[in-house]
Scaffold this active site. Structure first.
Site, PDB file in Angstrom:
ATOM      1  N   ILE A  31       5.238  -5.423   5.652  1.00  0.00           N
ATOM      2  CA  ILE A  31       4.811  -6.079   4.412  1.00  0.00           C
ATOM      3  C   ILE A  31       5.702  -5.669   3.241  1.00  0.00           C
ATOM      4  O   ILE A  31       6.227  -6.514   2.512  1.00  0.00           O
ATOM      5  CB  ILE A  31       3.326  -5.758   4.109  1.00  0.00           C
ATOM      6  CG1 ILE A  31       2.422  -6.549   5.075  1.00  0.00           C
ATOM      7  CG2 ILE A  31       2.976  -6.103   2.658  1.00  0.00           C
ATOM      8  CD1 ILE A  31       0.939  -6.361   4.852  1.00  0.00           C
ATOM      9  N   ASP A  78       8.430  11.782   1.711  1.00  0.00           N
ATOM     10  CA  ASP A  78       7.016  11.716   2.096  1.00  0.00           C
ATOM     11  C   ASP A  78       6.210  11.625   0.808  1.00  0.00           C
ATOM     12  O   ASP A  78       6.314  12.510  -0.051  1.00  0.00           O
ATOM     13  CB  ASP A  78       6.631  12.978   2.890  1.00  0.00           C
ATOM     14  CG  ASP A  78       5.239  12.877   3.490  1.00  0.00           C
ATOM     15  OD1 ASP A  78       4.339  12.259   2.864  1.00  0.00           O
ATOM     16  OD2 ASP A  78       5.034  13.408   4.600  1.00  0.00           O
ATOM     17  N   SER A 155      -3.330  -2.614  -1.628  1.00  0.00           N
ATOM     18  CA  SER A 155      -4.692  -2.175  -1.332  1.00  0.00           C
ATOM     19  C   SER A 155      -5.181  -2.858  -0.047  1.00  0.00           C
ATOM     20  O   SER A 155      -4.395  -3.081   0.887  1.00  0.00           O
ATOM     21  CB  SER A 155      -5.581  -2.500  -2.534  1.00  0.00           C
ATOM     22  OG  SER A 155      -6.870  -2.001  -2.347  1.00  0.00           O
ATOM     23  N   LYS A 173      -8.570   3.227  -0.054  1.00  0.00           N
ATOM     24  CA  LYS A 173      -8.201   2.017  -0.794  1.00  0.00           C
ATOM     25  C   LYS A 173      -9.133   1.778  -1.987  1.00  0.00           C
ATOM     26  O   LYS A 173      -8.701   1.218  -3.003  1.00  0.00           O
ATOM     27  CB  LYS A 173      -8.193   0.805   0.137  1.00  0.00           C
ATOM     28  CG  LYS A 173      -7.120   0.865   1.236  1.00  0.00           C
ATOM     29  CD  LYS A 173      -5.705   0.952   0.686  1.00  0.00           C
ATOM     30  CE  LYS A 173      -4.656   0.726   1.775  1.00  0.00           C
ATOM     31  NZ  LYS A 173      -3.277   0.920   1.295  1.00  0.00           N
ATOM     32  N   ILE A 202      -2.805 -10.207   8.121  1.00  0.00           N
ATOM     33  CA  ILE A 202      -1.426 -10.706   8.002  1.00  0.00           C
ATOM     34  C   ILE A 202      -0.775 -10.609   9.385  1.00  0.00           C
ATOM     35  O   ILE A 202      -0.687  -9.520   9.966  1.00  0.00           O
ATOM     36  CB  ILE A 202      -0.613  -9.885   6.974  1.00  0.00           C
ATOM     37  CG1 ILE A 202      -1.326  -9.854   5.610  1.00  0.00           C
ATOM     38  CG2 ILE A 202       0.807 -10.455   6.846  1.00  0.00           C
ATOM     39  CD1 ILE A 202      -1.490 -11.192   4.921  1.00  0.00           C
TER      40      ILE A 202
END
Ligand code: COA
Length: 290
Positions: A31, A78, A155, A173, A202
């Site tokens: 994404i 990280d 999110s 989230k 998705i």
């Protein structure tokens, strides 16, 4: 001109992000990579961050090829470590000159029922998703204020209701949404905008592959009001809009990009309650599927 195959929407004008720089955590993932690709194609330069050095550097080199003259760097970091993020911000400013846009996209996810979720496992996801988003913005704050920048936190819709086996991600989230909203208020007077994008199902993402019960794609698609799974381009298009001038009065918002899926709530209820009642038998720590 452009229109590389990686980017399909033609409603945006080439060059709208000329001179801008995006700093994207998780930028080698499916994404966030497409979000970065869209911005680069439309004129931006980019720094993408990931834990795996070679994967991140290779992805950066590939993204850079999408527009001649673009600069894209891959940085191993990280997000749980504020000092590695500060180093990444410093390197980005040194090599690319500035940071205008920040995407907090690094995320950790796995399926775990509460009984098998250790305190450390819960903390790990909170640390990557929530603390990682905090650290990313913290490290980039002076650049964001200097350039009247804009932030998108990636999110989810998982915390709009209770979702089995996702207590850790839902809690993280929910925190991400709260963080974004609060920062929109605190940094708005400095000209910095904060928005969240909440992707639904998705297609062809690591997240969906892991979360979707095997063979349930058809069933899940039927539960999406728009009758299809999302594509990474759907998220990229929302990203371009939110970073563009067209969204200059939008801050403190959460854009749900899910075809309306969360309203039907069916994906979250698959095989319920048997899934929960029988989780001991179903459970396979590293590869659980509902
Ligand atoms: N189910 C239950 N617990 C799990 C787990 C799983 N599938 N995966 C990891 N954990 C637990 C570990 O057992 C450990 O807890 P413990 O110390 O009590 O045993 C804790 O989580 C930390 O795991 P570890 O692998 O040491 O952490 P890490 O920082 O190396 O990696 C993740 C954390 C989330 C990135 C890793 O689990 C992962 O690679 N997930 C898949 C990739 C991913 O999340 N991509 C994002 C796509 S949305």
């Amino acid at each position: 001109m452009l229109m590389a195959p990686a980017y399909t929407s033609s409603v945006y004008r080439p060059g709208i992000f000329d001179g801008k720089v995006v700093f994207c955590t998780g930028g080698a993932g499916t994404i966030c990579r497409r979000q970065t690709e869209a911005l680069v194609i439309l004129g931006a330069n980019a720094a993408i961050l990931g834990r795996k050095k070679e994967v991140t550097e290779n992805a950066a080199a590939e993204i850079q090829k999408l527009r001649s003259g673009s600069s894209v760097i891959g940085i191993s970091a990280d997000v749980r470590d504020i000092s590695s993020l500060q180093e990444a911000v410093d390197r980005t400013v040194k090599e690319l000159g500035r940071i205008d846009f920040v995407i907090c996209g690094a995320a950790g996810n796995f399926i775990s029922d509460f009984k098998h979720l250790s305190a450390n496992a819960f903390k790990t996801v909170i640390d990557i998703d929530l603390l990682g988003s905090f650290n990313t913005v913290k490290a980039a704050t002076s650049e964001l204020i200097r350039n009247k920048g804009s932030v998108i936190m990636v999110s989810a819709t998982l915390h709009y209701y209770g979702v089995q086996f996702q207590s850790h991600v839902g809690a993280a989230k929910a925190g991400v949404d709260a963080l974004s909203n609060a920062l929109a208020v605190e940094l708005g007077p400095f000209g910095v905008r904060f928005n969240c994008i909440a992707p639904g199902p998705i297609d062809e993402t690591e997240g969906l592959t892991r979360l979707l019960p095997s063979g349930a794609k058809k069933q899940v698609t039927k539960a999406v009001p728009l009758q299809r799974l999302g594509s990474v381009n759907d998220i990229a298009d929302a990203t371009v809009f939110l970073f563009s001038e067209a969204a200059s009065f939008i801050t403190g918002s959460i854009s749900v990009v899910d075809g309306g899926a969360w309203h039907t709530g069916q994906m979250q209820a698959l095989h319920y309650p048997e899934s929960v009642l029988n989780s001991d038998q179903l459970w396979n720590k590293k590869s659980a599927k509902l």
